[in-house]
Design an enzyme around this catalytic site. Structure first.
Site, PDB file in Angstrom:
ATOM      1  N   ASN A  62      32.752  31.470  45.765  1.00  0.00           N
ATOM      2  CA  ASN A  62      34.088  30.925  45.501  1.00  0.00           C
ATOM      3  C   ASN A  62      34.575  30.044  46.653  1.00  0.00           C
ATOM      4  O   ASN A  62      34.696  28.843  46.514  1.00  0.00           O
ATOM      5  CB  ASN A  62      35.104  32.052  45.323  1.00  0.00           C
ATOM      6  N   ASP A  80      34.952  38.823  37.463  1.00  0.00           N
ATOM      7  CA  ASP A  80      34.429  37.799  38.382  1.00  0.00           C
ATOM      8  C   ASP A  80      34.022  38.408  39.719  1.00  0.00           C
ATOM      9  O   ASP A  80      33.081  37.958  40.357  1.00  0.00           O
ATOM     10  CB  ASP A  80      35.501  36.723  38.618  1.00  0.00           C
ATOM     11  N   GLY A  81      34.770  39.432  40.137  1.00  0.00           N
ATOM     12  CA  GLY A  81      34.478  40.089  41.416  1.00  0.00           C
ATOM     13  C   GLY A  81      33.064  40.658  41.439  1.00  0.00           C
ATOM     14  O   GLY A  81      32.400  40.659  42.478  1.00  0.00           O
ATOM     15  N   ASP A 132      50.013  27.797  56.160  1.00  0.00           N
ATOM     16  CA  ASP A 132      49.468  29.154  56.065  1.00  0.00           C
ATOM     17  C   ASP A 132      47.953  29.169  56.205  1.00  0.00           C
ATOM     18  O   ASP A 132      47.375  30.219  56.486  1.00  0.00           O
ATOM     19  CB  ASP A 132      49.857  29.790  54.721  1.00  0.00           C
TER      20      ASP A 132
HETATM   21  N1  LIG Z   1      46.504  33.815  45.431  1.00  0.00           N
HETATM   22  C1  LIG Z   1      45.354  33.934  44.799  1.00  0.00           C
HETATM   23  O1  LIG Z   1      45.129  33.452  43.692  1.00  0.00           O
HETATM   24  C2  LIG Z   1      44.257  34.691  45.471  1.00  0.00           C
HETATM   25  C3  LIG Z   1      44.461  35.385  46.643  1.00  0.00           C
HETATM   26  C4  LIG Z   1      43.389  36.048  47.227  1.00  0.00           C
HETATM   27  C5  LIG Z   1      42.124  35.997  46.639  1.00  0.00           C
HETATM   28  N2  LIG Z   1      41.963  35.321  45.486  1.00  0.00           N
HETATM   29  C6  LIG Z   1      40.650  35.180  44.860  1.00  0.00           C
HETATM   30  O2  LIG Z   1      40.037  36.407  44.626  1.00  0.00           O
HETATM   31  C7  LIG Z   1      38.660  36.212  44.831  1.00  0.00           C
HETATM   32  C8  LIG Z   1      37.991  37.527  45.001  1.00  0.00           C
HETATM   33  O3  LIG Z   1      37.950  38.109  43.730  1.00  0.00           O
HETATM   34  P1  LIG Z   1      37.786  39.667  43.537  1.00  0.00           P
HETATM   35  O4  LIG Z   1      37.624  39.918  42.072  1.00  0.00           O
HETATM   36  O5  LIG Z   1      36.763  40.164  44.486  1.00  0.00           O
HETATM   37  O6  LIG Z   1      39.186  40.174  44.032  1.00  0.00           O
HETATM   38  P2  LIG Z   1      40.384  40.757  43.177  1.00  0.00           P
HETATM   39  O7  LIG Z   1      39.934  42.021  42.497  1.00  0.00           O
HETATM   40  O8  LIG Z   1      41.547  40.791  44.077  1.00  0.00           O
HETATM   41  O9  LIG Z   1      40.596  39.674  42.039  1.00  0.00           O
HETATM   42  C9  LIG Z   1      41.158  38.415  42.259  1.00  0.00           C
HETATM   43  C10 LIG Z   1      41.306  37.657  40.949  1.00  0.00           C
HETATM   44  O10 LIG Z   1      40.678  36.394  41.103  1.00  0.00           O
HETATM   45  C11 LIG Z   1      39.907  36.143  39.954  1.00  0.00           C
HETATM   46  N3  LIG Z   1      38.772  35.302  40.280  1.00  0.00           N
HETATM   47  C12 LIG Z   1      37.736  35.562  41.105  1.00  0.00           C
HETATM   48  N4  LIG Z   1      36.886  34.531  41.102  1.00  0.00           N
HETATM   49  C13 LIG Z   1      37.390  33.614  40.262  1.00  0.00           C
HETATM   50  C14 LIG Z   1      36.975  32.329  39.843  1.00  0.00           C
HETATM   51  N5  LIG Z   1      35.880  31.776  40.299  1.00  0.00           N
HETATM   52  N6  LIG Z   1      37.745  31.666  38.965  1.00  0.00           N
HETATM   53  C15 LIG Z   1      38.879  32.201  38.506  1.00  0.00           C
HETATM   54  N7  LIG Z   1      39.341  33.405  38.863  1.00  0.00           N
HETATM   55  C16 LIG Z   1      38.597  34.097  39.736  1.00  0.00           C
HETATM   56  C17 LIG Z   1      39.438  37.497  39.478  1.00  0.00           C
HETATM   57  O11 LIG Z   1      39.114  37.435  38.097  1.00  0.00           O
HETATM   58  C18 LIG Z   1      40.638  38.335  39.756  1.00  0.00           C
HETATM   59  O12 LIG Z   1      41.510  38.343  38.665  1.00  0.00           O
HETATM   60  C19 LIG Z   1      38.598  35.343  46.046  1.00  0.00           C
HETATM   61  O13 LIG Z   1      37.363  34.661  46.128  1.00  0.00           O
HETATM   62  C20 LIG Z   1      39.763  34.420  45.800  1.00  0.00           C
HETATM   63  O14 LIG Z   1      39.387  33.241  45.161  1.00  0.00           O
HETATM   64  C21 LIG Z   1      42.998  34.668  44.896  1.00  0.00           C
HETATM   65  N1  LIG Z   2      28.793  46.704  42.700  1.00  0.00           N
HETATM   66  C1  LIG Z   2      29.889  46.628  43.429  1.00  0.00           C
HETATM   67  N2  LIG Z   2      30.008  47.291  44.593  1.00  0.00           N
HETATM   68  C2  LIG Z   2      31.125  47.213  45.338  1.00  0.00           C
HETATM   69  N3  LIG Z   2      32.195  46.503  44.991  1.00  0.00           N
HETATM   70  C3  LIG Z   2      32.126  45.802  43.845  1.00  0.00           C
HETATM   71  C4  LIG Z   2      30.982  45.828  42.992  1.00  0.00           C
HETATM   72  N4  LIG Z   2      31.223  45.070  41.926  1.00  0.00           N
HETATM   73  C5  LIG Z   2      32.457  44.579  42.090  1.00  0.00           C
HETATM   74  N5  LIG Z   2      32.996  45.016  43.224  1.00  0.00           N
HETATM   75  C6  LIG Z   2      34.334  44.708  43.727  1.00  0.00           C
HETATM   76  O1  LIG Z   2      35.269  45.329  42.863  1.00  0.00           O
HETATM   77  C7  LIG Z   2      36.413  44.501  42.708  1.00  0.00           C
HETATM   78  C8  LIG Z   2      36.802  44.361  41.259  1.00  0.00           C
HETATM   79  O2  LIG Z   2      35.743  43.841  40.533  1.00  0.00           O
HETATM   80  P1  LIG Z   2      35.934  42.860  39.322  1.00  0.00           P
HETATM   81  O3  LIG Z   2      36.710  41.668  39.718  1.00  0.00           O
HETATM   82  O4  LIG Z   2      34.584  42.651  38.742  1.00  0.00           O
HETATM   83  O5  LIG Z   2      36.757  43.751  38.300  1.00  0.00           O
HETATM   84  P2  LIG Z   2      38.225  43.561  37.816  1.00  0.00           P
HETATM   85  O6  LIG Z   2      39.138  43.513  38.996  1.00  0.00           O
HETATM   86  O7  LIG Z   2      38.475  44.643  36.804  1.00  0.00           O
HETATM   87  O8  LIG Z   2      38.141  42.206  37.063  1.00  0.00           O
HETATM   88  P3  LIG Z   2      39.346  41.204  36.872  1.00  0.00           P
HETATM   89  O9  LIG Z   2      39.641  40.697  38.229  1.00  0.00           O
HETATM   90  O10 LIG Z   2      38.823  40.184  35.929  1.00  0.00           O
HETATM   91  O11 LIG Z   2      40.455  42.024  36.304  1.00  0.00           O
HETATM   92  C9  LIG Z   2      36.058  43.175  43.365  1.00  0.00           C
HETATM   93  O12 LIG Z   2      36.757  43.089  44.574  1.00  0.00           O
HETATM   94  C10 LIG Z   2      34.601  43.242  43.630  1.00  0.00           C
HETATM   95  O13 LIG Z   2      34.203  42.593  44.834  1.00  0.00           O
END
Ligand SMILES: NC(=O)c1ccc[n+]([C@@H]2O[C@H](COP(=O)([O-])OP(=O)(O)OC[C@H]3O[C@@H](n4cnc5c(N)ncnc54)[C@H](O)[C@@H]3O)[C@@H](O)[C@H]2O)c1
Ligand SMILES: Nc1ncnc2c1ncn2[C@@H]1O[C@H](COP(=O)(O)OP(=O)(O)OP(=O)(O)O)[C@@H](O)[C@H]1O
Length: 487
Positions: free
Chosen positions: A330, A251-252, A360
């Site tokens: 998001n 999703d990131g 918080d």
């Molecule tokens: N306590 C929490 O659950 C918490 C805390 C901080 C951030 N987040 C979420 O992480 C997001 C950033 O994601 P990232 O991947 O860049 O960071 P990250 O790598 O820390 O991943 C955060 C997790 O959130 C999940 N996630 C992201 N978007 C989602 C969605 N629309 N629906 C369900 N799950 C989702 C990702 O799959 C990942 O497992 C923020 O937008 C925020 O929503 C969650």
């Molecule tokens: N092209 C990119 N350049 C820089 N950062 C990126 C890029 N693609 C993803 N990221 C960052 O890398 C992080 C991890 O990406 P992503 O959530 O896609 O992978 P993941 O953590 O393995 O997936 P999941 O959360 O489902 O386990 C996210 O914080 C996202 O913002």
């Protein structure tokens, strides 16, 4: 004598004053039509739809005539009724045309052979497409506009059918951008393979991020054809060149892709290479099959709404002047950051005071983000196609602070008051932390540029699959038959 439905105010919706005979005929025909197994047959659709819409029109005409008749009973005005009837027949012909379809009520795009109307020179670089509503169980594009009309004080809304947005290419897509999760070997290998396949089999132009192009070139000089960009200005122009965005990650990576497009976003095809994946319904192993069908179209699309956020500094003289809008797919979170004090955030909705958040922090989330941080803070999960804004507190220090869902059209303002004990911090899709000092505010509303993501099945199935697979939502062993029972 015609019996009329009573014109009491609560009933005064759509059917007041229609003579029962005409109304009944219309209703019977409509119900036969809905129940009929022939309903799905294309020949019948072509025949019946014009009839139904014509009947809608005739119903309105009947209503006008009967209203005029009752008026005439009171006033003895025969001539006017005749005029009205002939006028209304004329109007009906003008409006419905020979086939009886009312052009202002019906989307007729589906009938046209639009591909044949496209000037190939005009779309030399960027593939054009059109979006249309797709009703459940009905593959034709022919549907009423989603409208609310206030005709003569009667309130009507469009039919409440489940609608799936469908994207049809009107010219062939030519340019794809592939965005990848960094530092992942499996993603790097897949990216190289996909680039080769898209180039050799589909003859597409391909863009990747500068560091990805460098990586590909260290592997082989074969990848010299791959395009990239140099600076922010070129990134800003990407949406004018790119037909499709492919993401390889979780999703990131979808969030990352969305953040690259500060305005319109091309359709995104998210392949799942992460642990979860609420927005990534495509399995990477079958990428050839999926991309093949997506490049042909039509594609089911989820239009994911984004929020646009402005940070307004107390120090700045004019609102919006200092910092441009930040778009989130998001959520935007306003929290206490490293401070150990409770937040003190005054919240306004279209200038009405909502509440003061002492806890918080606060999450303002899209419905796509409803399964992310907002969910963890106790918010509802909402279908991503619902255009609302979630207002979810984080650990509020009060017993009655339940999360809200607000309509899409509101503007929210979160203000750090001058008497606040500490600063607050805003973060956007979990990134770009900004400090909000006393007097600063964050203003947030729905952005005009959604993120269109391709569906594997359709918006609803993909959403339900994601909460079943990702969260094991409401998973429970089924109770055995063998036990106490009502007698
Ligand atoms: N306590 C929490 O659950 C918490 C805390 C901080 C951030 N987040 C979420 O992480 C997001 C950033 O994601 P990232 O991947 O860049 O960071 P990250 O790598 O820390 O991943 C955060 C997790 O959130 C999940 N996630 C992201 N978007 C989602 C969605 N629309 N629906 C369900 N799950 C989702 C990702 O799959 C990942 O497992 C923020 O937008 C925020 O929503 C969650
Ligand atoms: N092209 C990119 N350049 C820089 N950062 C990126 C890029 N693609 C993803 N990221 C960052 O890398 C992080 C991890 O990406 P992503 O959530 O896609 O992978 P993941 O953590 O393995 O997936 P999941 O959360 O489902 O386990 C996210 O914080 C996202 O913002």
């Amino acid at each position: 004598m015609n019996w009329r439905r009573p014109a009491i105010s609560i009933w005064n919706i759509k059917i007041v004053g229609i003579p029962l005979s005409g109304y009944n005929f219309y209703e019977k025909l409509k119900s036969w039509w809905t129940q009929s197994s022939l309903c799905n047959a294309m020949g019948m659709i072509r025949f019946m739809l014009p009839c139904l819409f014509c009947l809608e029109n005739c119903k309105e005409r009947d209503r006008k005539i009967s209203e005029e008749q009752s008026h005439r009973e009171n006033n003895g005005d025969d001539e006017r009724t005749e005029n009205l009837a002939s006028q209304s027949n004329e109007q009906s012909e003008q409006c419905c045309g020979s086939n009886g379809i009312c052009s202002h009520e019906v989307l007729r795009d589906g009938d046209r052979d639009s591909a044949s109307k496209v000037d190939p020179n005009k779309f030399a670089r960027k593939a054009s497409f059109k979006l249309s509503w797709w009703c459940k169980g009905d593959q034709s594009d022919q549907h009423k506009h989603d409208i609310v009309s206030f005709e003569r004080g009667n309130i009507t809304t469009a039919e409440r059918s489940s609608k799936q947005i469908s994207l049809k290419w009107e010219s062939q897509p030519q340019t794809v951008i592939i965005l990848t999760k960094p530092n992942s070997t499996s993603v790097r290998i897949l990216c190289a393979e996909m680039v080769r396949w898209l180039r050799e089999q589909k003859k597409l132009d391909i863009y990747v991020e500068p560091h990805v192009r460098a990586e590909l070139l260290t592997e082989s000089s074969y990848y010299n054809f791959v395009h990239t960009w140099k600076d922010e200005t070129e990134i800003m122009l990407l949406h004018t060149k790119v037909d499709l965005v492919v993401t390889l990650g979780g999703d990131g990576t979808v969030l990352w892709a969305a953040s690259m497009f500060k305005g319109p976003v091309p359709p995104v095809v998210p392949f799942s290479l992460g642990s979860l994946g609420f927005m990534t319904p495509f399995h990477s192993e079958r990428y050839r099959e999926y991309l093949d069908s997506i490049l042909k179209g039509p594609i089911s699309i989820t239009l994911r709404h984004r929020l646009q956020c402005h940070v307004i500094r107390e120090a700045a003289k004019n609102e919006y002047e200092t910092e441009g809008p930040i778009l989130v797919l998001n959520e935007v979170t306003i929290d206490r950051g490293i401070s150990s004090y409770l937040t003190n955030l005054e919240c306004y909705c279209d200038n009405s005071f909502v509440t003061c958040v002492q806890g918080d922090g606060l999450i303002l989330s899209t419905t796509s983000g409803s399964t992310a941080y907002s969910l963890a803070a106790g918010g509802s999960m909402v279908h991503p196609q619902v255009p609302g804004i979630l207002f979810t507190p984080i650990c509020p220090h009060s017993l009655s602070f339940r999360p809200l869902i607000l309509p899409e059209h509101v503007t929210l303002r979160v203000q750090v008051p001058f008497n606040s004990r500490s600063h607050a911090w805003a973060s956007f899709d979990g990134k770009d932390r900004k400090r909000l000092a006393a007097g600063d505010a964050l203003v947030c509303s729905m952005a005009p540029w959604p993120v269109p993501t391709a569906c594997q099945v359709d918006s609803t199935s993909d959403f339900l699959n994601s909460i079943h697979d990702g969260l094991h939502w409401n998973l429970r062993k089924t109770q055995s038959f063998d036990g106490p029972r009502d007698t």
